[in-house]
Design a protein around this motif. Structure first.
Motif, PDB file in Angstrom:
ATOM      1  N   THR A   1     -24.609 -51.356  12.382  1.00 27.62           N
ATOM      2  CA  THR A   1     -23.969 -50.071  12.293  1.00 27.62           C
ATOM      3  C   THR A   1     -24.033 -49.038  13.417  1.00 27.62           C
ATOM      4  O   THR A   1     -24.569 -49.321  14.435  1.00 27.62           O
ATOM      5  CB  THR A   1     -24.459 -49.429  11.024  1.00 27.62           C
ATOM      6  OG1 THR A   1     -25.136 -50.445  10.324  1.00 27.62           O
ATOM      7  CG2 THR A   1     -23.355 -49.045  10.142  1.00 27.62           C
ATOM      8  N   THR A   2     -23.489 -47.744  13.163  1.00 27.48           N
ATOM      9  CA  THR A   2     -23.278 -46.801  14.257  1.00 27.48           C
ATOM     10  C   THR A   2     -23.082 -45.361  13.831  1.00 27.48           C
ATOM     11  O   THR A   2     -22.450 -45.175  12.834  1.00 27.48           O
ATOM     12  CB  THR A   2     -22.009 -47.192  15.015  1.00 27.48           C
ATOM     13  OG1 THR A   2     -21.976 -48.582  15.049  1.00 27.48           O
ATOM     14  CG2 THR A   2     -21.990 -46.624  16.386  1.00 27.48           C
TER      15      THR A   2
ATOM     16  N   GLY B   1     -11.691 -53.727  13.074  1.00 27.22           N
ATOM     17  CA  GLY B   1     -11.884 -52.287  12.985  1.00 27.22           C
ATOM     18  C   GLY B   1     -10.587 -51.517  13.147  1.00 27.22           C
ATOM     19  O   GLY B   1     -10.329 -50.546  12.420  1.00 27.22           O
TER      20      GLY B   1
ATOM     21  N   TYR C   1     -19.048 -53.988   6.522  1.00 20.56           N
ATOM     22  CA  TYR C   1     -18.945 -53.264   7.782  1.00 20.56           C
ATOM     23  C   TYR C   1     -18.531 -51.817   7.547  1.00 20.56           C
ATOM     24  O   TYR C   1     -19.008 -50.905   8.230  1.00 20.56           O
ATOM     25  CB  TYR C   1     -17.962 -53.967   8.710  1.00 20.56           C
ATOM     26  CG  TYR C   1     -18.417 -55.362   9.019  1.00 20.56           C
ATOM     27  CD1 TYR C   1     -19.590 -55.581   9.741  1.00 20.56           C
ATOM     28  CD2 TYR C   1     -17.731 -56.467   8.540  1.00 20.56           C
ATOM     29  CE1 TYR C   1     -20.039 -56.857   9.991  1.00 20.56           C
ATOM     30  CE2 TYR C   1     -18.183 -57.748   8.788  1.00 20.56           C
ATOM     31  CZ  TYR C   1     -19.329 -57.941   9.510  1.00 20.56           C
ATOM     32  OH  TYR C   1     -19.803 -59.200   9.752  1.00 20.56           O
TER      33      TYR C   1
ATOM     34  N   GLN D   1     -21.896 -50.156   6.400  1.00 16.44           N
ATOM     35  CA  GLN D   1     -22.985 -50.204   7.374  1.00 16.44           C
ATOM     36  C   GLN D   1     -22.608 -49.555   8.697  1.00 16.44           C
ATOM     37  O   GLN D   1     -23.387 -48.808   9.283  1.00 16.44           O
ATOM     38  CB  GLN D   1     -23.374 -51.667   7.604  1.00 16.44           C
ATOM     39  CG  GLN D   1     -23.861 -52.359   6.339  1.00 16.44           C
ATOM     40  CD  GLN D   1     -23.713 -53.862   6.410  1.00 16.44           C
ATOM     41  OE1 GLN D   1     -22.632 -54.377   6.445  1.00 16.44           O
ATOM     42  NE2 GLN D   1     -24.792 -54.564   6.430  1.00 16.44           N
ATOM     43  N   CYS D   2     -21.422 -49.871   9.163  1.00 12.69           N
ATOM     44  CA  CYS D   2     -21.044 -49.412  10.495  1.00 12.69           C
ATOM     45  C   CYS D   2     -20.786 -47.917  10.537  1.00 12.69           C
ATOM     46  O   CYS D   2     -20.729 -47.333  11.610  1.00 12.69           O
ATOM     47  CB  CYS D   2     -19.814 -50.165  10.976  1.00 12.69           C
ATOM     48  SG  CYS D   2     -20.053 -51.936  11.161  1.00 12.69           S
ATOM     49  N   SER D   3     -20.630 -47.300   9.381  1.00 15.44           N
ATOM     50  CA  SER D   3     -20.366 -45.867   9.366  1.00 15.44           C
ATOM     51  C   SER D   3     -21.628 -45.039   9.475  1.00 15.44           C
ATOM     52  O   SER D   3     -21.545 -43.837   9.716  1.00 15.44           O
ATOM     53  CB  SER D   3     -19.609 -45.486   8.083  1.00 15.44           C
ATOM     54  OG  SER D   3     -20.467 -45.539   6.958  1.00 15.44           O
TER      55      SER D   3
ATOM     56  N   CYS E   1     -20.313 -53.788  14.484  1.00 14.22           N
ATOM     57  CA  CYS E   1     -20.403 -52.324  14.404  1.00 14.22           C
ATOM     58  C   CYS E   1     -20.315 -51.657  15.768  1.00 14.22           C
ATOM     59  O   CYS E   1     -20.095 -50.449  15.843  1.00 14.22           O
ATOM     60  CB  CYS E   1     -21.690 -51.934  13.705  1.00 14.22           C
ATOM     61  SG  CYS E   1     -21.636 -52.333  11.957  1.00 14.22           S
TER      62      CYS E   1
ATOM     63  N   TRP F   1     -16.746 -50.689  15.711  1.00 15.09           N
ATOM     64  CA  TRP F   1     -16.185 -50.109  14.487  1.00 15.09           C
ATOM     65  C   TRP F   1     -15.783 -48.659  14.734  1.00 15.09           C
ATOM     66  O   TRP F   1     -16.555 -47.879  15.276  1.00 15.09           O
ATOM     67  CB  TRP F   1     -17.208 -50.185  13.363  1.00 15.09           C
ATOM     68  CG  TRP F   1     -16.626 -49.878  12.017  1.00 15.09           C
ATOM     69  CD1 TRP F   1     -16.718 -48.710  11.329  1.00 15.09           C
ATOM     70  CD2 TRP F   1     -15.855 -50.767  11.198  1.00 15.09           C
ATOM     71  NE1 TRP F   1     -16.057 -48.807  10.134  1.00 15.09           N
ATOM     72  CE2 TRP F   1     -15.510 -50.060  10.027  1.00 15.09           C
ATOM     73  CE3 TRP F   1     -15.412 -52.082  11.349  1.00 15.09           C
ATOM     74  CZ2 TRP F   1     -14.763 -50.635   8.999  1.00 15.09           C
ATOM     75  CZ3 TRP F   1     -14.666 -52.652  10.339  1.00 15.09           C
ATOM     76  CH2 TRP F   1     -14.341 -51.940   9.184  1.00 15.09           C
TER      77      TRP F   1
END
Length: 536
Positions: free
Chosen positions: A24-25, A182, A394, A397-399, A435, A438
């Motif tokens: 993530t990010t 993404g 994703y 998690q990536c948010s 991510c 993303w």
């Protein structure tokens, strides 16, 4: 905690799909204490329970909740909710909410609870309605589904190597494919992508608690569900009654890019898998082949046999069974000791013998298996999923969990992880890479504090967990204001999937009376690896 295109939650549950992991990010300030719990008043959803058409004995309902909890009068989304009423209604103690992990599994909640229900101790099933739900963005709830057809998904997924990429060409294809994923999701679901974070789901959970009429929350969360539980406990500390967090995620490593590594490498999931794999091979080597099919007679010989198998598959794949597909299957196969370890040994032996493993375990079967039937929003009608839902993990998690954004660095991360953890390090490195590209960031993100005063919470972890290493539980317990850890001397991911009647007894007393186990409590597991009947 498994391959992006493989199963994401493998249950106690008789090995269904695997608990996904973390990736993530983002960078944003934590909300203030004044706004952490309720940014604004939201209408408590009304739950119209009716029998679940796909799960006899269970009841289903749909809850409407705000897309953006900061604007409760705006757009709403649907949450699919499921419960099994207490079997002793005369002595009912309330509801017990269950989150099976993820995040973002197509098999979350509404599918996992019927599969896992019998794993709950009898006393809890008697006294509590067991309740679960598909979190926002997932499964039968308003879901993050970015492809319009199975064909569109198949065209995209054909570019993604099974398990993880090997070599420069596959790495370029992997990075390009997930960057495109993404972009597709951002183009089709820009608003939803920014409102599927863990704090969003924690606020949904508080509305569901109120919807079932409970003054305070009883909660069991496993794997990622421990992070959701820790988030809820710190957003709504006064609303907690009892909470068990099984297979722990340290929230600090989830939300902080320190050290600057992909999430799974920060959590050292790679070293957890490596340690568990070493025990799998050692215990297999001490067993006879009628108990562990892959045994070479001694631990060292079995480890050597495993290394030779991987080298052979790296040089010469066996049909769809590439080196990467096999390593991924190994990591996922370590989650459940019984029957998972026995089945993993049989898979490895089949590959060693040059035989084709069963179709249900093949990489393409794992990749393209149909996702569980999902309910169209607001209708209650079952519809088959058009493709496996790979996007929701994703999207969640990536948010909210930061990873390095420079995709060129991931080959270096892979080498570092391989140096400390062997082949499984490659798997965990690339699980997080999507991510890096993303596009969406959570509009509502919580980064602490994690020590708001709550009633005592209970944490649980096996000493050889391949996905949430034991140290994560130690760290989570330390971060929480008041928590006590049960150490389970054993193997596999969570005690829900790898039962311990010792742990079950502590959990029953805790949920019913609030009584905690003694400090430093240690439990064993009910089934030892490779202890089944010969010839099973």
């Amino acid at each position: 905690m498994s391959s992006p295109l493989g199963p994401r939650w493998r249950g106690a549950v008789a090995a269904t799909a695997a608990v996904a992991c973390l990736v993530t990010t983002v960078a944003a300030a934590a909300p203030s204490a004044a706004t952490a719990g309720h940014p604004a008043a939201a209408t408590v959803p009304r739950l119209a329970w009716s029998p679940c058409s796909y799960a006899p004995g269970f009841e289903c309902a749909t809850a409407k909740v705000p897309l953006d909890h900061r604007h409760p009068d705006g757009r709403t989304i649907d949450l699919a909710v499921i419960r099994r009423p207490a079997t002793d209604p005369a002595h009912r103690a309330g509801s017990l909410f269950f989150n099976p992990g993820g995040p973002g599994n197509a098999t979350a909640g509404t599918a996992a609870l019927p599969a896992a229900y019998e794993a709950f101790p009898r006393e809890l099933r008697e006294r509590f309605d067991i309740v679960s739900w598909d979190p926002r963005g997932v499964g039968r709830s308003t879901a993050v589904r970015c492809f319009e057809s199975a064909e569109e998904f198949a065209a995209w997924s054909a570019r993604v190597p099974d398990g993880f990429p090997v070599g420069a060409r596959e790495r370029a294809s992997w990075i390009s494919a997930f960057a495109e994923l993404g972009r597709i999701c951002e183009r089709r679901l820009p608003d939803l992508l920014r409102h599927v974070s863990t704090p969003d789901t924690a606020r949904d959970l508080d509305l569901l608690r109120r919807a079932v009429g409970d003054r305070k929350l009883n909660y069991l969360g496993v794997s990622y569900g421990t992070f959701l539980g820790a988030t809820y406990a710190n957003l709504f500390p006064r609303n907690v009654r009892a909470m068990v967090l099984d297979g722990a995620v340290d929230p600090v490593t989830w939300v902080r890019l320190s050290p600057p590594l992909p999430t799974e490498l920060r959590r050292r999931a790679d070293t957890g898998s490596a340690r568990t794999l070493a025990r799998f091979l050692d215990l297999c080597g001490r067993a006879t082949t009628d108990r562990c099919a892959f045994s070479a007679g001694t631990p060292r010989a079995t480890r050597d046999k495993y290394e030779r198998l991987l080298r052979r598959l790296s040089a010469r794949p066996q049909g769809e069974w590439t080196y990467a597909a096999t390593v991924s299957a190994v990591v996922e196969g370590l989650y459940v000791v019984d029957p998972g370890w026995t089945e993993l040994a049989e898979l490895l032996q089949a590959l060693w013998d040059g035989r084709t493993p069963a179709a249900s375990t093949s990489p393409s079967a794992r990749t393209f298996a149909k996702a569980s039937a999902r309910t169209s929003a607001g209708t209650g009608a079952l519809q088959p999923a058009a493709y496996p839902e790979v996007e929701p993990p994703y999207a969640v998690q990536c948010s909210e969990s930061p990873v390095p954004r420079d995709t060129r660095r991931y080959a270096t991360f892979e080498r570092q992880a391989h140096a400390r953890s062997g082949d499984v390090g490659r798997y965990w490195t690339w699980l997080a890479e999507p991510c890096a590209t993303w596009p969406a960031r959570a509009a509502d993100r919580y980064t602490g504090p994690w020590d708001r005063p709550t009633p005592p919470l209970l944490t649980v972890n096996t000493t050889f967990d391949p996905a949430t290493p034991y140290q994560q539980a130690v760290d989570l317990t330390r971060h929480l204001a008041d928590a006590r850890l049960i150490t389970v001397r054993g193997y596999g991911h969570t005690t829900l999937l790898n039962p311990s009647s010792c742990v079950g007894g502590h959990e029953v007393r805790y949920f019913l009376t609030g009584a905690l186990p003694p400090r430093g409590a240690v439990c064993g597991q009910d089934v030892r690896p490779f202890a089944g009947a010969p010839g099973r």
